[in-house]
Scaffold this active site. Structure first.
Site, PDB file in Angstrom:
ATOM      1  N   GLY A  20      35.873  35.500  51.243  1.00  0.00           N
ATOM      2  CA  GLY A  20      36.254  35.703  50.036  1.00  0.00           C
ATOM      3  C   GLY A  20      37.495  35.835  49.496  1.00  0.00           C
ATOM      4  O   GLY A  20      38.241  35.848  50.419  1.00  0.00           O
ATOM      5  N   ASN A  21      37.625  36.010  48.410  1.00  0.00           N
ATOM      6  CA  ASN A  21      39.122  36.460  48.098  1.00  0.00           C
ATOM      7  C   ASN A  21      39.148  37.643  46.961  1.00  0.00           C
ATOM      8  O   ASN A  21      38.046  38.180  46.695  1.00  0.00           O
ATOM      9  CB  ASN A  21      40.079  35.237  47.571  1.00  0.00           C
ATOM     10  CG  ASN A  21      39.131  34.790  46.600  1.00  0.00           C
ATOM     11  OD1 ASN A  21      39.119  35.328  45.436  1.00  0.00           O
ATOM     12  ND2 ASN A  21      38.849  33.380  46.378  1.00  0.00           N
ATOM     13  N   ALA A  22      40.536  38.142  46.655  1.00  0.00           N
ATOM     14  CA  ALA A  22      40.498  39.290  45.794  1.00  0.00           C
ATOM     15  C   ALA A  22      40.540  38.951  44.131  1.00  0.00           C
ATOM     16  O   ALA A  22      40.770  39.841  43.511  1.00  0.00           O
ATOM     17  CB  ALA A  22      41.772  40.050  46.186  1.00  0.00           C
TER      18      ALA A  22
END
Ligand code: CTP
Length: 426
Positions: free
Chosen positions: A219-221
Site C-alpha cells: 500500500g501507500n501513505a
C-alpha cells in the site's frame, strides 16, 4: 505550517461571529466554537432567542470567552447591533433553520443575529439543518438560491439520521467539517460559487491496496484528503459528484456526493472508466500503486516450508490516467471530458519536482496537472498543501512551453478551489 492559527492558511487570528439558530443541532455549534478558538480565533456567539431553548447563554460565554446576547437592545450605547457584524472577518451560522434562512433572505433585522448579517461585508457561511421535507420544500430551496445569488455560502446539508426516526438530507455536517469549509470561504472568497451546477465530476481519492494474501498487501501513505477536498468543494459548487475512494483516513463524506469504494488499482480502473462515460470531468487524485504482486495467495502465506515468500514478483498496473486520455482519443469517452492528473514528486539530483511534473504532464496527456513536492511528513496526510498547476495552452510537446501557475500553501480545500478554478473550458 504547524502553528494552529496558520491552519486554513490564516496566519492572523480572525474575529468570527458564530450565529446559532434554534434547532436541535445547536449543541454541535459548541464544538464549532471550540474548533475556531483552538486555532487562535476570537469568537463571538450570537444565538437566536429560540436557540437558547437548546443551549444556554452560559455555555456560549464560557466557550467563547465573550458576552452573549440575542437582542439589539443590549449594549445600546456600544451600537452592538451594527458593531459585531461590521467588525467580523467571518460569519458562520450553524445550524441555520428554515425560518432563520427565510428571515435572512428577506433582509430582516429583528434580532442581533439577523441585524449582524445585514451589516456584514465579510464572507457569510450558512450551515442549514432541518428535516428533509423542510429542506426540499420549494420555499426553502428558493431562499437558498436567493442567498447564494447574493454571494452567501449556503452549505449542502449532510445526509443521515435526523432528529426523529427519519433520515435523509438535512443533517448538520460535523463541526470540524463546517469549520474547515468556513475558513476556506474566508481564505478564498468565492470558493463555493455555483459555477459547477449541472457538471458531472468524478474524483478518485486515497491509496490502493495490492493484495499478497488475505491479510497482507502493498500500500501507500495516501490519506485521501486532497481527493475528498476536491469532491467537497465541487459538490458545494453545485456539481454532481461521484467520489471513487480507495483506502483513506476516516474522512467525512462530502455532502451530496455519491461514493464508490474500491481497494485495488484494477478495481479503481474499472470503476473510473465506467464512471468517466457519464462525466464532464475526471480528477485522478488517487495514489495508484504502480505494481501488484504477480500472484495472490488464497490462504495466509507461512514462514518456512515450501510456500515461504522470499521474493515478491511484481507486475505493472495499468496507468489509469493515461488510459483515460487514450480512451477519449479513441472516441470511447466523451470528447469534451476534461481529465485532471496529479504528480507527487520528490525531485532528485537530475531534476526539480516541477521539472519531473512537467515531463509527467506531457507523458500522461491530461488537460491539467496538479504537482506537489512531497517527502516524509510533507503533503501526504497533512491538512495543507501547495504546488503548481500545469496546463498546455499551445498544445506543445516542449516542457518549457507549458503554462505553470503556482498554488500557494493553503488548506487542501483551498488547493481544491484553485484546481477547480483552473479547469480548462471545453
Ligand atoms: N496514476 C494512474 N495510474 C497509475 C499510476 C498513477 O492513473 N497506475 C495517476 C495518479 O492518480 C496521478 C498521476 O497518474 O493522477 C500521477 O501519479 P504518480 O504516482 O505521480 O505517477 P506515476 O505515473 O506512478 O509515475 P512515477 O511513479 O514514475 O513518478
Amino acid at each position: 505550517m504547524t502553528d494552529n492559527a496558520s491552519k486554513n492558511n490564516t496566519s492572523k487570528p480572525l474575529r468570527i461571529l458564530v450565529g446559532v439558530g434554534g434547532g436541535i443541532a445547536a449543541f454541535k455549534a459548541a464544538h464549532l466554537v471550540r474548533y475556531f478558538t483552538e486555532r487562535g480565533h476570537n469568537v463571538h456567539v450570537v444565538p437566536t432567542e429560540s436557540a437558547l431553548n437548546f443551549v444556554g447563554a452560559a455555555t456560549w460565554e464560557a466557550l467563547s470567552g465573550n458576552p452573549v446576547s440575542t437582542t439589539v437592545w443590549d449594549d445600546v450605547s456600544g451600537v452592538q447591533h451594527v458593531r459585531l457584524g461590521q467588525e467580523a472577518d467571518l460569519i458562520v451560522v450553524a445550524p441555520a433553520t428554515a425560518d432563520l434562512m427565510a428571515r435572512l433572505r428577506m433582509g430582516r433585522a429583528d434580532d442581533l443575529l439577523t441585524a449582524s448579517c445585514l451589516v456584514a461585508t465579510c464572507p457569510v457561511v450558512i450551515a442549514p439543518a432541518m428535516h428533509t421535507e423542510m429542506w426540499e420544500n420549494p420555499a426553502t430551496q428558493d431562499n437558498v438560491a436567493t442567498l447564494r445569488s447574493r454571494g452567501i455560502t449556503v452549505l449542502e446539508p449532510a445526509h443521515g439520521r435526523l432528529t426523529g426516526k427519519d433520515s435523509g438530507p438535512g443533517r448538520l455536517p460535523e463541526p470540524d467539517h463546517i469549520g474547515a469549509l468556513a475558513l476556506a470561504a474566508h481564505a478564498q472568497p468565492g470558493i463555493f460559487h455555483q459555477d459547477l451546477v449541472g457538471t458531472r465530476v468524478v474524483v478518485t481519492a486515497g491509496g490502493t491496496h495490492e493484495e499478497l494474501d488475505p491479510v497482507r498487501f502493498l500500500g501507500n501513505a495516501s490519506s485521501g484528503r486532497q481527493g475528498y477536498a476536491l469532491a467537497d468543494v465541487a459538490a458545494q459548487r453545485g456539481a454532481d459528484v461521484h467520489l471513487i475512494a480507495g483506502h483513506t483516513e476516516d474522512l467525512p463524506t462530502p455532502s451530496g456526493a455519491r461514493v464508490t469504494r474500491i481497494s485495488s488499482a484494477l478495481e479503481l480502473k474499472d470503476a473510473t472508466e465506467q464512471a468517466a462515460r457519464e462525466a464532464d470531468v475526471v480528477i485522478m487524485a488517487a495514489a495508484v500503486a504502480d505494481y501488484r504482486p504477480a500472484q495472490q495467495a488464497d490462504s495466509k502465506l507461512k514462514k518456512g516450508g515450501e510456500d515461504q515468500l522470499e521474493v515478491i514478483e511484481l507486475v505493472e498496473n495499468p496507468d489509469i490516467l493515461a488510459g483515460l486520455v487514450e480512451l477519449r482519443r479513441a472516441g470511447e469517452l466523451p470528447e469534451g471530458l476534461r481529465i485532471v492528473g496529479f504528480a507527487a514528486e520528490t525531485g532528485d539530483s537530475e531534476s526539480t519536482p516541477l521539472e519531473h511534473a512537467q515531463r509527467k504532464f506531457l507523458r500522461k496527456g491530461c488537460d491539467l496537472l496538479m504537482a506537489n513536492a512531497v517527502g516524509r511528513g510533507k503533503v501526504f496526510g497533512q491538512e495543507d498543501s501547495a504546488g503548481w498547476l500545469i496546463t498546455n495552452p499551445f498544445g506543445s510537446d516542449n516542457p518549457e512551453a507549458l503554462e505553470v501557475r503556482e498554488v500557494p500553501a493553503g488548506h487542501k480545500l483551498e488547493v481544491a478551489g484553485a484546481i477547480l478554478n483552473a479547469l480548462p473550458n471545453t
